[in-house]
Design an enzyme around this catalytic site. Structure first.
Site, PDB file in Angstrom:
ATOM      1  N   LEU A 153       0.027   5.979   0.474  1.00 31.98           N
ATOM      2  CA  LEU A 153       1.330   5.590  -0.067  1.00 31.98           C
ATOM      3  C   LEU A 153       2.097   4.766   0.967  1.00 31.98           C
ATOM      4  O   LEU A 153       3.230   5.075   1.316  1.00 31.98           O
ATOM      5  CB  LEU A 153       2.136   6.816  -0.503  1.00 31.98           C
ATOM      6  CG  LEU A 153       3.256   6.530  -1.512  1.00 31.98           C
ATOM      7  CD1 LEU A 153       2.674   6.138  -2.861  1.00 31.98           C
ATOM      8  CD2 LEU A 153       4.185   7.733  -1.671  1.00 31.98           C
ATOM      9  N   GLY A 154       1.448   3.707   1.443  1.00 30.54           N
ATOM     10  CA  GLY A 154       2.127   2.760   2.315  1.00 30.54           C
ATOM     11  C   GLY A 154       2.889   1.739   1.489  1.00 30.54           C
ATOM     12  O   GLY A 154       3.259   1.990   0.337  1.00 30.54           O
ATOM     13  N   ARG A 155       3.101   0.564   2.050  1.00 33.49           N
ATOM     14  CA  ARG A 155       3.875  -0.464   1.350  1.00 33.49           C
ATOM     15  C   ARG A 155       3.246  -0.823   0.006  1.00 33.49           C
ATOM     16  O   ARG A 155       3.930  -0.903  -1.012  1.00 33.49           O
ATOM     17  CB  ARG A 155       3.965  -1.723   2.221  1.00 33.49           C
ATOM     18  CG  ARG A 155       4.741  -1.555   3.528  1.00 33.49           C
ATOM     19  CD  ARG A 155       4.674  -2.851   4.317  1.00 33.49           C
ATOM     20  NE  ARG A 155       5.425  -2.843   5.552  1.00 33.49           N
ATOM     21  CZ  ARG A 155       4.923  -2.499   6.738  1.00 33.49           C
ATOM     22  NH1 ARG A 155       3.642  -2.126   6.825  1.00 33.49           N
ATOM     23  NH2 ARG A 155       5.674  -2.522   7.823  1.00 33.49           N
ATOM     24  N   ILE A 156       1.926  -1.063   0.008  1.00 33.85           N
ATOM     25  CA  ILE A 156       1.261  -1.453  -1.236  1.00 33.85           C
ATOM     26  C   ILE A 156       1.193  -0.272  -2.189  1.00 33.85           C
ATOM     27  O   ILE A 156       1.405  -0.413  -3.397  1.00 33.85           O
ATOM     28  CB  ILE A 156      -0.141  -2.021  -0.955  1.00 33.85           C
ATOM     29  CG1 ILE A 156      -0.043  -3.246  -0.042  1.00 33.85           C
ATOM     30  CG2 ILE A 156      -0.833  -2.401  -2.259  1.00 33.85           C
ATOM     31  CD1 ILE A 156      -1.398  -3.788   0.403  1.00 33.85           C
ATOM     32  N   ARG A 176      -1.038  10.472   4.936  1.00 37.11           N
ATOM     33  CA  ARG A 176      -1.109  11.187   6.210  1.00 37.11           C
ATOM     34  C   ARG A 176      -0.028  12.240   6.330  1.00 37.11           C
ATOM     35  O   ARG A 176      -0.196  13.267   6.973  1.00 37.11           O
ATOM     36  CB  ARG A 176      -0.989  10.187   7.365  1.00 37.11           C
ATOM     37  CG  ARG A 176      -2.186   9.261   7.505  1.00 37.11           C
ATOM     38  CD  ARG A 176      -1.899   8.166   8.507  1.00 37.11           C
ATOM     39  NE  ARG A 176      -3.031   7.262   8.674  1.00 37.11           N
ATOM     40  CZ  ARG A 176      -2.956   6.101   9.308  1.00 37.11           C
ATOM     41  NH1 ARG A 176      -1.799   5.703   9.824  1.00 37.11           N
ATOM     42  NH2 ARG A 176      -4.020   5.325   9.417  1.00 37.11           N
ATOM     43  N   ARG A 233     -10.392  -0.944   1.014  1.00 36.61           N
ATOM     44  CA  ARG A 233     -11.584  -1.430   1.696  1.00 36.61           C
ATOM     45  C   ARG A 233     -12.784  -0.698   1.113  1.00 36.61           C
ATOM     46  O   ARG A 233     -12.701   0.472   0.743  1.00 36.61           O
ATOM     47  CB  ARG A 233     -11.510  -1.170   3.203  1.00 36.61           C
ATOM     48  CG  ARG A 233     -10.590  -2.111   3.963  1.00 36.61           C
ATOM     49  CD  ARG A 233     -11.197  -3.504   4.108  1.00 36.61           C
ATOM     50  NE  ARG A 233     -10.430  -4.349   5.012  1.00 36.61           N
ATOM     51  CZ  ARG A 233      -9.536  -5.236   4.626  1.00 36.61           C
ATOM     52  NH1 ARG A 233      -9.275  -5.397   3.337  1.00 36.61           N
ATOM     53  NH2 ARG A 233      -8.883  -5.971   5.513  1.00 36.61           N
ATOM     54  N   ASP A 257     -12.368  -4.005  -6.298  1.00 35.73           N
ATOM     55  CA  ASP A 257     -12.084  -5.328  -5.748  1.00 35.73           C
ATOM     56  C   ASP A 257     -12.687  -5.486  -4.360  1.00 35.73           C
ATOM     57  O   ASP A 257     -12.656  -6.574  -3.795  1.00 35.73           O
ATOM     58  CB  ASP A 257     -10.567  -5.554  -5.678  1.00 35.73           C
ATOM     59  CG  ASP A 257     -10.194  -6.953  -5.211  1.00 35.73           C
ATOM     60  OD1 ASP A 257     -10.824  -7.916  -5.688  1.00 35.73           O
ATOM     61  OD2 ASP A 257      -9.289  -7.079  -4.362  1.00 35.73           O
ATOM     62  N   GLU A 262     -19.528  -6.746   1.871  1.00 32.71           N
ATOM     63  CA  GLU A 262     -19.151  -7.997   1.214  1.00 32.71           C
ATOM     64  C   GLU A 262     -19.780  -9.198   1.914  1.00 32.71           C
ATOM     65  O   GLU A 262     -19.875  -9.207   3.136  1.00 32.71           O
ATOM     66  CB  GLU A 262     -17.621  -8.131   1.223  1.00 32.71           C
ATOM     67  CG  GLU A 262     -16.935  -7.027   0.442  1.00 32.71           C
ATOM     68  CD  GLU A 262     -15.412  -7.112   0.511  1.00 32.71           C
ATOM     69  OE1 GLU A 262     -14.878  -8.067   1.127  1.00 32.71           O
ATOM     70  OE2 GLU A 262     -14.749  -6.217  -0.034  1.00 32.71           O
ATOM     71  N   HIS A 280     -12.960  -9.418  -4.170  1.00 32.95           N
ATOM     72  CA  HIS A 280     -11.933  -9.203  -3.138  1.00 32.95           C
ATOM     73  C   HIS A 280     -10.818 -10.249  -3.268  1.00 32.95           C
ATOM     74  O   HIS A 280     -10.579 -11.047  -2.371  1.00 32.95           O
ATOM     75  CB  HIS A 280     -12.551  -9.240  -1.742  1.00 32.95           C
ATOM     76  CG  HIS A 280     -11.702  -8.547  -0.708  1.00 32.95           C
ATOM     77  ND1 HIS A 280     -12.222  -7.976   0.426  1.00 32.95           N
ATOM     78  CD2 HIS A 280     -10.346  -8.331  -0.632  1.00 32.95           C
ATOM     79  CE1 HIS A 280     -11.254  -7.447   1.154  1.00 32.95           C
ATOM     80  NE2 HIS A 280     -10.100  -7.654   0.531  1.00 32.95           N
ATOM     81  N   VAL A 281     -10.102 -10.185  -4.383  1.00 30.66           N
ATOM     82  CA  VAL A 281      -9.082 -11.186  -4.675  1.00 30.66           C
ATOM     83  C   VAL A 281      -7.674 -10.575  -4.754  1.00 30.66           C
ATOM     84  O   VAL A 281      -6.768 -11.180  -5.316  1.00 30.66           O
ATOM     85  CB  VAL A 281      -9.397 -11.938  -5.992  1.00 30.66           C
ATOM     86  CG1 VAL A 281     -10.657 -12.776  -5.827  1.00 30.66           C
ATOM     87  CG2 VAL A 281      -9.545 -10.972  -7.172  1.00 30.66           C
ATOM     88  N   GLY A 282      -7.491  -9.396  -4.181  1.00 28.84           N
ATOM     89  CA  GLY A 282      -6.212  -8.709  -4.308  1.00 28.84           C
ATOM     90  C   GLY A 282      -5.004  -9.542  -3.959  1.00 28.84           C
ATOM     91  O   GLY A 282      -3.996  -9.542  -4.678  1.00 28.84           O
TER      92      GLY A 282
END
Length: 323
Positions: A153-156, A176, A233, A257, A262, A280-282
């Site tokens: 639950l960080g910024r994204i 965490r 990731r 994604d 990769e 991987h186009v987030g």
């Protein structure tokens, strides 16, 4: 500031190259006929590295080749390719490009979730193949009456939660530590989170602790109606365990994604009808990649001009005694 020299181990966007070269002296390692010889020639003068995920591992051995290295400015929010702890212990600042890509990745995450649940790519293929003439596309799963667990639950993660709430999804999270400002149920580990949810949204950072955190046990806990979405990731998910869970219908579906190796994607995932796979186009819109480019340049130039980095990572706070 031409005396501040920067090495670019891999190709970066033109906006970065142009922005750095206007103020600093840059060395393009990927253009060198003999990269090792270039490092031997300019290594003592290099004070900055401008990196991206394509640069490969930037570990202590790599950074040690530049005795006057002061900063590693990274293009991307995830910086797991860089040994930031080693850098911090040796007085080297590491920066990344947070915030400017949070909304883009969050949008993509919700789009991938919808595509996976409602089988949007499969329905598109069904129509294009002419199958609609033989009957309707099969009924799909739904987002109704579901609970989504957000792993990280960080910024994204918070940006995803904001969007998911608009879809009336019940939310929970694992991080965490508990976020006092988050009005969602908190679970101390991803296994407990998976047991309480039927959608698992993976957006935690890649660390030793999170490597293969989504394993056989977690997938079993998610259940036969469960959906896994990974926009973090590839290393956070045990790929073999995921393939086994999909083939055995231990979970319902997966939207990915990111992948462990990769751009190599296991054929078993490509062949899996319950998967939606993206390359991987987030953050891959022109708008957001330009913003990331500008922030990478700002970090390097601001540091070189003595103002300090704009977005240092947690392992290398600025000023150095601010930890």
């Amino acid at each position: 500031m031409a005396d501040f020299e920067v090495l670019l181990p891999s190709r970066l966007p033109d906006l970065v190259i142009e922005g750095l070269s206007r103020v600093l002296t840059i060395h393009k390692l990927w253009e060198a006929a003999d990269p090792r010889a270039m490092i031997d020639k300019v290594g003592d003068r290099v004070q900055g590295l401008a990196t991206s995920y394509a640069s490969g591992r930037i570990d202590g051995a790599m950074m040690s080749r530049f005795p006057n290295l002061k900063i590693v400015a990274h293009y991307g929010v995830g910086y797991d390719i860089i040994d930031a702890a080693w850098a911090g212990a040796h007085g080297i600042i590491v920066t990344n490009t947070p915030d400017v890509l949070s909304d883009e990745v969050a949008d993509l995450a919700m789009g991938l979730l919808l595509a996976t649940v409602r089988e949007i790519p499969q329905a598109d293929t069904f129509l294009r193949a002419g199958h609609w003439h033989q009957g309707n596309f099969p009924l799909t799963a739904t987002l109704r009456e579901r609970r989504m667990g957000i792993f990280g639950l960080g910024r994204i993660g918070k940006a995803i939660a904001k969007r998911a709430a608009a879809f009336d999804l019940d939310l929970a999270y694992c991080a965490r530590k508990k976020h006092e400002d988050a009005p969602y149920a908190y679970y101390p580990n991803v296994l407990d989170l998976a047991q309480a949810c039927d959608i698992l949204m993976v957006i935690a950072p890649a660390t030793q602790e999170t490597h293969h955190a989504v394993n056989t046990q977690v997938l079993q806990a998610l259940g036969t109606n469960g959906i896994l979405i990974n926009v973090a990731r590839g290393s956070l998910v045990d790929t073999d365990a995921l393939i086994e869970a999909l083939e055995a219908k231990t979970i319902l579906a997966a939207g990915l994604d990111v992948f462990e190796d990769e751009p190599n994607v296991p054929q078993a995932l490509i062949d899996c009808p319950q998967c939606v796979l993206l390359p991987h186009v987030g953050s891959a819109s022109q708008y957001t990649r330009d913003a990331m480019s500008r922030l990478q340049v700002d970090n390097m130039v601001s540091f070189a001009q003595g103002r300090g980095p704009v977005t240092p990572v947690a392992e290398t706070p600025w000023p150095p005694n601010a930890a």
